[in-house]
Enzyme design. Structure first.
Site, PDB file in Angstrom:
ATOM      1  N   HIS A   5      56.550 -51.067 -17.318  1.00 24.82           N
ATOM      2  CA  HIS A   5      57.392 -49.813 -18.351  1.00 24.82           C
ATOM      3  C   HIS A   5      55.495 -49.732 -19.014  1.00 24.82           C
ATOM      4  O   HIS A   5      54.692 -50.213 -18.777  1.00 24.82           O
ATOM      5  CB  HIS A   5      57.340 -51.246 -19.524  1.00 24.82           C
ATOM      6  N   HIS A  19      57.949 -46.446 -27.972  1.00 29.51           N
ATOM      7  CA  HIS A  19      58.255 -45.918 -26.533  1.00 29.51           C
ATOM      8  C   HIS A  19      59.799 -46.064 -26.150  1.00 29.51           C
ATOM      9  O   HIS A  19      60.288 -46.283 -27.067  1.00 29.51           O
ATOM     10  CB  HIS A  19      57.808 -47.455 -25.595  1.00 29.51           C
ATOM     11  N   CYS A  43      60.634 -44.529 -20.123  1.00 30.37           N
ATOM     12  CA  CYS A  43      59.009 -44.372 -20.488  1.00 30.37           C
ATOM     13  C   CYS A  43      57.778 -43.901 -20.171  1.00 30.37           C
ATOM     14  O   CYS A  43      57.035 -43.153 -21.087  1.00 30.37           O
ATOM     15  CB  CYS A  43      58.807 -46.187 -20.900  1.00 30.37           C
TER      16      CYS A  43
END
Length: 369
Positions: free
Chosen positions: A331, A343, A283
């Site tokens: 994240h 993402h 990520c």
């Protein structure tokens, strides 16, 4: 580190897609709240599962399985951030050790030169016989010539003192460089160990998740995917129903547009923990490389991005800004406009377009503030 770049596709691709599409990305890896009603499948019987690596009952509660998978992948994500942070520090320390080594080599060369000059000065003084200046004046056949030479001697004495002082400073510098290098080596070793520990945890969590998923029948896997989509849809719908999207109308900066363009071009590439492209990403590897491509370096991990970049109110966010998710900032995704993000979700998934509200939002940061 991957630095290769692939051809970029148009930013408009699916970024302006309908809200109903954004609400069903099927890629979020953490359970948003609220969650859908639990569901059970299969009538066969077997021993109950005691953990993620145990045999799963045919009559298992798939919602419980989904939540367990979310926890495993979330733990892997946290460990990935720790791995990336340790790797970044290790690379920085390695570079600093190289620079210190260069300084030590130059210092040793300078010290050798100064010692040669000091030795020459000492030999010159020895050749004068060590007599006091008064005696040398009285014994001189030409007192005026001696007095003229005395000024040059005084200059030489001052130069010798300066030489000794520089030699002392150089020796002190070398000692400090050696201490700094030793400290950097210790830090480097500590971060290597941190990387190894994080890697073991990542691999353990992912292996447990994969084993759990492998025990599902085809129909159960399909139902599990439906549950993930329903959870994401429910969370995105609740986020949109808050009316927040009507308040978000910021325009991307020039660098933000470049970052979004880069991220969009990576759609479909696989997630891989610790990866920074160009073939795969985690990520924060995706977001950091997107902004590097835009000409603006940012921290490597989602947690450091949250700590170091400027925080902006969610209603003020604009395409290119980064949305940080979960209380532990484990994240990160790039906001691309129209309530959407790009993402790299988790292992087994690919870089994708999703709804910005499909995971619990911690906050928003702006790389080019």
């Amino acid at each position: 580190m991957g630095t290769g770049k692939r051809g970029l596709i148009a930013v408009a691709v699916t970024v302006v897609c309908a809200v109903t599409v954004l609400a069903v990305p099927g890629t979020a890896f953490a359970a948003p709240s609220p969650t859908p009603t639990p569901s059970a499948t299969s009538n066969a019987t077997s021993n109950a599962a005691s953990d993620a690596t145990s045999k799963v009952e045919p009559s298992k509660d798939l919602e419980a399985v989904r939540e367990k998978l979310d926890k495993l992948y979330h733990a892997a994500s946290v460990a990935t951030d720790a791995y990336n942070a340790a790797e970044e520090k290790a690379e920085k320390q390695s570079a600093e050790i190289v620079e210190l080594a260069k300084k030590i080599v130059k210092g040793q060369e300078r010290l050798a030169e100064l010692k040669d000059r000091a030795g020459a000065a000492a030999r010159a003084q020895y050749r004068t016989g060590g007599l006091p200046d008064e005696a040398r004046l009285m014994l001189s056949d030409n007192p005026q010539e001696f007095l003229d030479g005395t000024g040059r001697v005084l200059q030489g004495q001052r130069a010798t003192k300066g030489l000794i002082a520089e030699l002392t400073r150089t020796q002190q510098d070398l000692e400090q460089y050696a201490k700094d290098a030793s400290a950097q080596w210790q830090e480097l070793e500590a971060n290597r160990q941190a990387k190894a520990t994080a890697q073991k945890k990542i691999e353990k969590q992912i292996a447990a998740a994969e084993k759990l998923e492998s025990q599902l029948e085809k129909e159960e896997k399909e139902r599990l995917a439906e549950l993930e989509e329903q959870a994401a849809h429910q969370a995105q719908t609740a986020w949109l129903d808050s009316g927040i999207l009507a308040e978000i109308n910021g325009k991307a900066s020039a660098q933000g547009k470049k970052a979004v363009k880069y991220a969009t071009a990576q759609i479909g590439k696989p997630y891989e923990w610790g990866a920074e492209g160009p073939e795969s990403y985690d990520c924060s590897g995706l977001t950091s490389q997107a902004w590097a491509d835009a000409g603006h370096g940012i921290p490597r991990t989602s947690q450091e991005q949250w700590k170091q970049l400027k925080h902006v109110d969610i209603k003020d966010m604009r395409p290119g800004d980064l949305i940080i998710y979960f209380d532990d900032a484990s994240h990160v995704a790039m906001y691309v406009g129209d309530g959407a993000i790009i993402h790299a979700p988790r292992p087994g998934r690919t870089v994708t377009l999703a709804g910005a509200g499909t995971m619990p939002i911690l906050g928003v940061v702006r790389p080019d503030a």
